[in-house]
Design a protein around this motif. Structure first.
Motif, PDB file in Angstrom:
ATOM      1  N   ILE A  27       0.844  -1.205   0.000  1.00 21.31           N
ATOM      2  CA  ILE A  27       0.000   0.000   0.000  1.00 21.31           C
ATOM      3  C   ILE A  27       0.875   1.249   0.000  1.00 21.31           C
ATOM      4  O   ILE A  27       0.639   2.189  -0.768  1.00 21.31           O
ATOM      5  N   ILE A  28       1.896   1.255   0.850  1.00 20.04           N
ATOM      6  CA  ILE A  28       2.798   2.411   0.943  1.00 20.04           C
ATOM      7  C   ILE A  28       3.490   2.672  -0.395  1.00 20.04           C
ATOM      8  O   ILE A  28       3.679   3.825  -0.790  1.00 20.04           O
ATOM      9  N   ALA A  29       3.835   1.607  -1.098  1.00 20.66           N
ATOM     10  CA  ALA A  29       4.600   1.735  -2.354  1.00 20.66           C
ATOM     11  C   ALA A  29       3.754   2.209  -3.538  1.00 20.66           C
ATOM     12  O   ALA A  29       4.304   2.638  -4.555  1.00 20.66           O
ATOM     13  N   GLN A  30       2.437   2.141  -3.407  1.00 22.60           N
ATOM     14  CA  GLN A  30       1.562   2.502  -4.523  1.00 22.60           C
ATOM     15  C   GLN A  30       1.250   3.999  -4.511  1.00 22.60           C
ATOM     16  O   GLN A  30       0.762   4.512  -3.509  1.00 22.60           O
ATOM     17  N   SER A  31       1.509   4.658  -5.604  1.00 20.27           N
ATOM     18  CA  SER A  31       1.246   6.100  -5.667  1.00 20.27           C
ATOM     19  C   SER A  31      -0.251   6.419  -5.669  1.00 20.27           C
ATOM     20  O   SER A  31      -0.649   7.515  -5.290  1.00 20.27           O
ATOM     21  N   ASP A  32      -1.072   5.466  -6.066  1.00 20.64           N
ATOM     22  CA  ASP A  32      -2.510   5.714  -6.115  1.00 20.64           C
ATOM     23  C   ASP A  32      -3.256   5.187  -4.875  1.00 20.64           C
ATOM     24  O   ASP A  32      -4.482   5.144  -4.866  1.00 20.64           O
ATOM     25  N   TYR A  33      -2.512   4.800  -3.842  1.00 22.88           N
ATOM     26  CA  TYR A  33      -3.105   4.354  -2.582  1.00 22.88           C
ATOM     27  C   TYR A  33      -2.669   5.287  -1.460  1.00 22.88           C
ATOM     28  O   TYR A  33      -1.531   5.761  -1.460  1.00 22.88           O
ATOM     29  N   GLN A  34      -3.575   5.543  -0.532  1.00 23.73           N
ATOM     30  CA  GLN A  34      -3.275   6.371   0.628  1.00 23.73           C
ATOM     31  C   GLN A  34      -3.675   5.617   1.891  1.00 23.73           C
ATOM     32  O   GLN A  34      -4.795   5.109   1.986  1.00 23.73           O
ATOM     33  N   TRP A  35      -2.755   5.557   2.844  1.00 19.39           N
ATOM     34  CA  TRP A  35      -3.020   4.981   4.163  1.00 19.39           C
ATOM     35  C   TRP A  35      -3.560   6.126   5.019  1.00 19.39           C
ATOM     36  O   TRP A  35      -2.841   7.047   5.380  1.00 19.39           O
ATOM     37  N   ILE A  36      -4.847   6.091   5.306  1.00 16.91           N
ATOM     38  CA  ILE A  36      -5.544   7.178   5.980  1.00 16.91           C
ATOM     39  C   ILE A  36      -5.609   6.911   7.489  1.00 16.91           C
ATOM     40  O   ILE A  36      -5.926   5.797   7.913  1.00 16.91           O
ATOM     41  N   GLN A  69       4.687   7.534  10.403  1.00 20.08           N
ATOM     42  CA  GLN A  69       4.871   8.983  10.309  1.00 20.08           C
ATOM     43  C   GLN A  69       5.044   9.443   8.862  1.00 20.08           C
ATOM     44  O   GLN A  69       4.500  10.466   8.455  1.00 20.08           O
ATOM     45  N   ASN A  70       5.790   8.673   8.077  1.00 18.70           N
ATOM     46  CA  ASN A  70       6.127   9.084   6.711  1.00 18.70           C
ATOM     47  C   ASN A  70       5.149   8.605   5.640  1.00 18.70           C
ATOM     48  O   ASN A  70       5.221   9.074   4.508  1.00 18.70           O
ATOM     49  N   SER A  71       4.256   7.677   5.992  1.00 18.62           N
ATOM     50  CA  SER A  71       3.451   7.037   4.956  1.00 18.62           C
ATOM     51  C   SER A  71       1.948   7.184   5.130  1.00 18.62           C
ATOM     52  O   SER A  71       1.194   6.652   4.321  1.00 18.62           O
ATOM     53  N   THR A  72       1.528   7.851   6.180  1.00 17.08           N
ATOM     54  CA  THR A  72       0.092   7.987   6.398  1.00 17.08           C
ATOM     55  C   THR A  72      -0.372   9.398   6.062  1.00 17.08           C
ATOM     56  O   THR A  72       0.416  10.342   6.073  1.00 17.08           O
ATOM     57  N   GLN A  73      -1.645   9.488   5.767  1.00 16.35           N
ATOM     58  CA  GLN A  73      -2.260  10.800   5.540  1.00 16.35           C
ATOM     59  C   GLN A  73      -3.235  11.046   6.677  1.00 16.35           C
ATOM     60  O   GLN A  73      -4.209  10.311   6.837  1.00 16.35           O
ATOM     61  N   LEU A  74      -2.945  12.079   7.450  1.00 17.74           N
ATOM     62  CA  LEU A  74      -3.777  12.438   8.589  1.00 17.74           C
ATOM     63  C   LEU A  74      -4.975  13.263   8.124  1.00 17.74           C
ATOM     64  O   LEU A  74      -4.811  14.228   7.384  1.00 17.74           O
ATOM     65  N   ILE A  75      -6.165  12.842   8.549  1.00 15.37           N
ATOM     66  CA  ILE A  75      -7.368  13.609   8.230  1.00 15.37           C
ATOM     67  C   ILE A  75      -8.056  14.011   9.527  1.00 15.37           C
ATOM     68  O   ILE A  75      -7.863  13.390  10.573  1.00 15.37           O
TER      69      ILE A  75
END
Length: 140
Positions: A27-36, A69-75
């Motif tokens: 998931i982290i490696a995919q540019s079209d996926y976001q770990w929310i 810290q580096n791979s998630t998107q905080l909402i």
């Protein structure tokens, strides 16, 4: 694609590796996926990974905290959900709804009766891996 990952999947990845780890790394490696994540989820990740009973080395714990810290998107989550089966799990459902996540990956049996939540498919790590593999094969 937006993905919310339950703490039990993160812990399995940190302790045992195998499929949970490979799914998270994929998931982290995919540019079209976001770990929310939400602030509550981040706090739970940090608290759980710090538990002594997990017996994680400092290096392994720091590796996972760095990935988070580096791979998630905080909402920001403004919606509150009542989830009586386990009120501590409501934060994951709230995050999935607030982000309009495509997937919520969990191994928690409290979610077995709920297959989807709005546009979010609630799915096991094994089923997610199978689904992704089949999608990847059809794209080739």
């Amino acid at each position: 694609m937006k993905v919310v990952i339950d703490t039990n999947i993160l812990v399995s990845a940190a302790i045992a590796g195998r499929k949970p780890e490979s799914v998270i790394i994929w998931i982290i490696a995919q540019s079209d996926y976001q770990w929310i994540v939400s602030a509550d989820i981040l706090a739970e990740y940090q608290e759980v990974l710090a538990r002594k009973k997990l017996k994680l080395t400092d290096d392994k714990r720091n590796k996972w905290l760095g990935l988070i810290q580096n791979s998630t998107q905080l909402i920001e989550v403004l919606t509150k959900i009542d989830f009586p089966r386990d009120y501590k799990d409501a934060k994951f459902l709230e995050c999935a709804i607030a982000s309009d996540a495509d997937f919520f990956i969990t191994g928690d049996r409290d979610f077995t009766e709920v297959k989807s939540l709005g546009n979010t498919l609630i799915i096991s790590v094994s089923l997610f891996a199978e689904l992704i593999l089949s999608l990847m094969c059809t794209r080739k």
